[in-house]
Design a protein around this motif. Structure first.
Motif, PDB file in Angstrom:
ATOM      1  N   ARG A  91       0.867  -1.487  -0.373  1.00  0.00           N
ATOM      2  CA  ARG A  91       0.608  -0.147  -0.153  1.00  0.00           C
ATOM      3  C   ARG A  91       0.521   0.801   0.296  1.00  0.00           C
ATOM      4  O   ARG A  91       1.926   1.502   0.848  1.00  0.00           O
ATOM      5  CB  ARG A  91      -0.997   0.006   1.389  1.00  0.00           C
ATOM      6  N   ASP A  93       0.547   5.127   0.709  1.00  0.00           N
ATOM      7  CA  ASP A  93      -0.646   6.292   0.677  1.00  0.00           C
ATOM      8  C   ASP A  93      -0.689   7.859  -0.265  1.00  0.00           C
ATOM      9  O   ASP A  93      -1.231   9.307  -0.392  1.00  0.00           O
ATOM     10  CB  ASP A  93      -0.951   6.519   1.772  1.00  0.00           C
ATOM     11  N   ARG A  96       4.482   6.640  -5.112  1.00  0.00           N
ATOM     12  CA  ARG A  96       4.456   5.171  -6.328  1.00  0.00           C
ATOM     13  C   ARG A  96       6.095   5.192  -5.582  1.00  0.00           C
ATOM     14  O   ARG A  96       6.888   6.026  -5.611  1.00  0.00           O
ATOM     15  CB  ARG A  96       3.866   5.672  -7.411  1.00  0.00           C
ATOM     16  N   ASP A 122      -3.584  -4.338  -1.932  1.00  0.00           N
ATOM     17  CA  ASP A 122      -4.101  -3.264  -2.471  1.00  0.00           C
ATOM     18  C   ASP A 122      -3.886  -1.965  -1.807  1.00  0.00           C
ATOM     19  O   ASP A 122      -3.136  -2.126  -1.117  1.00  0.00           O
ATOM     20  CB  ASP A 122      -5.583  -3.654  -1.517  1.00  0.00           C
ATOM     21  N   ARG A 123      -3.984  -1.502  -2.827  1.00  0.00           N
ATOM     22  CA  ARG A 123      -4.069   0.123  -2.912  1.00  0.00           C
ATOM     23  C   ARG A 123      -2.020   1.061  -2.811  1.00  0.00           C
ATOM     24  O   ARG A 123      -1.512   1.622  -2.815  1.00  0.00           O
ATOM     25  CB  ARG A 123      -3.913   1.186  -0.964  1.00  0.00           C
ATOM     26  N   LYS A 125       0.758   1.860  -5.460  1.00  0.00           N
ATOM     27  CA  LYS A 125       1.509   2.178  -6.656  1.00  0.00           C
ATOM     28  C   LYS A 125       2.623   1.497  -7.366  1.00  0.00           C
ATOM     29  O   LYS A 125       4.029   2.292  -6.262  1.00  0.00           O
ATOM     30  CB  LYS A 125       1.669   3.422  -6.394  1.00  0.00           C
ATOM     31  N   ASP A 159      -7.888  -1.527  -5.826  1.00  0.00           N
ATOM     32  CA  ASP A 159      -7.046  -0.532  -5.699  1.00  0.00           C
ATOM     33  C   ASP A 159      -5.864   0.021  -6.031  1.00  0.00           C
ATOM     34  O   ASP A 159      -5.588  -1.058  -5.249  1.00  0.00           O
ATOM     35  CB  ASP A 159      -7.525   0.524  -4.836  1.00  0.00           C
ATOM     36  N   SER A 184      -7.459   0.488 -11.028  1.00  0.00           N
ATOM     37  CA  SER A 184      -8.399   0.240 -10.229  1.00  0.00           C
ATOM     38  C   SER A 184      -9.929   0.141 -11.180  1.00  0.00           C
ATOM     39  O   SER A 184     -10.525  -0.948 -11.273  1.00  0.00           O
ATOM     40  CB  SER A 184      -8.557   1.551  -9.566  1.00  0.00           C
TER      41      SER A 184
END
Length: 274
Positions: A91, A93, A96, A122-123, A125, A159, A184
């Motif tokens: 993940r 936030d 990337r 998930d999430r 980048k 995501d 996504s």
């Protein structure tokens, strides 16, 4: 509880990892070994041909992390390069993670670039670019495998921002270019058979050599792993194989059989063996 925004307190600066590893061979002789940060390169003595195992000691990739791997082969060197384990993109936030892979394969040289799979959580980048530069008489086998989450743990990825540019050049001219985007919006349409269907693991293998298209028939003959869909194309000095599976382990077994076929019976790198 203290409200950081209301108190006008700047959020803490998170520590990020940076790693770069570069290995160069002249024939079977090691010419250069450079390592910085979290990236390392190990050279186990397992076969007659040199084997390079790259690894990322940070344990995975998240926002702001950068990782670089590179090989430089000259004087007829034949090298197998892989990774110590699956790379994980966690993940992110803010921003990337970025990965740059650049291999130069000189005159009469050969490179098998066979990294283990990339697991996307998930999430995540992640932006990655892989470039293999071939001399006119050089060749390579390239593998890229991607898994969406830890399937055995029941994880689902909804995501995501993942961009993967794969490019092989010969004498400065592109002979294989594949921009791969998974985000996504695409995952939201994932039940469509034209996209992923129920697949959560995928791989692409590309063999580039003067007679690589002749390997297509043999590759099709070993596409027999239950739970894996595959297709093979042979054309213009290339053999391209694409695989889809619902789980990672059947995909790995299929990749191992294809490795043996495309590498003419040579064993897979030790870290790949199940």
């Amino acid at each position: 509880m203290l409200d950081v925004k209301a108190a006008n307190i700047a959020p803490p600066v998170m520590q990020r990892s940076y790693g770069a590893a570069r290995v160069a061979f002249d024939g079977s002789r090691l010419r250069t070994l450079q390592q910085r940060g979290s990236a390392k390169a190990i050279l186990p003595r397992v076969t007659a041909e040199p084997e390079i195992v790259f690894l990322n000691t940070s344990g995975g990739l998240t926002a702001g992390d950068t990782l670089e791997y590179a090989c430089d082969l000259r004087d007829g060197a034949r090298v197998v390069a892989t990774t110590q384990a699956a790379e994980r993109a966690y993940r992110a936030d803010d921003g990337r993670a970025e990965v740059q892979v650049r291999h130069r394969v000189g005159a009469r040289c050969w490179l098998d670039w066979l990294p283990q799979e990339t697991i996307l959580f998930d999430r995540a980048k992640l932006a990655r670019e892989t470039v293999i530069e071939l001399a006119p008489d050089a060749g390579c086998l390239m593998l890229e495998a991607v898994v969406l989450g830890r399937i055995a743990m029941g994880e689902r990825v909804s995501d995501l921002q993942f961009f993967d540019m794969r490019r092989i050049e010969r004498a400065g001219k592109p002979i294989f270019v594949e921009p791969f985007l998974l985000n996504s919006d695409i995952l939201a349409q994932g039940t469509r058979s034209a996209i992923l269907g129920e697949a959560r693991a995928m791989a692409t293998l590309v063999l580039c050599a003067q007679d690589a298209q002749d390997a297509a028939e043999a590759a099709r003959a070993v596409l027999d792993e239950s739970g894996v869909e595959g297709a093979v194309s042979g054309f213009d000095g290339k053999c391209v194989i694409r695989l889809l599976a619902r789980e990672n382990w059947p995909l790995r077994r299929q990749i191992l059989r294809l490795m043996e076929c495309l590498r003419r019976g040579q064993a897979a790198p030790r870290v790949w063996q199940i």
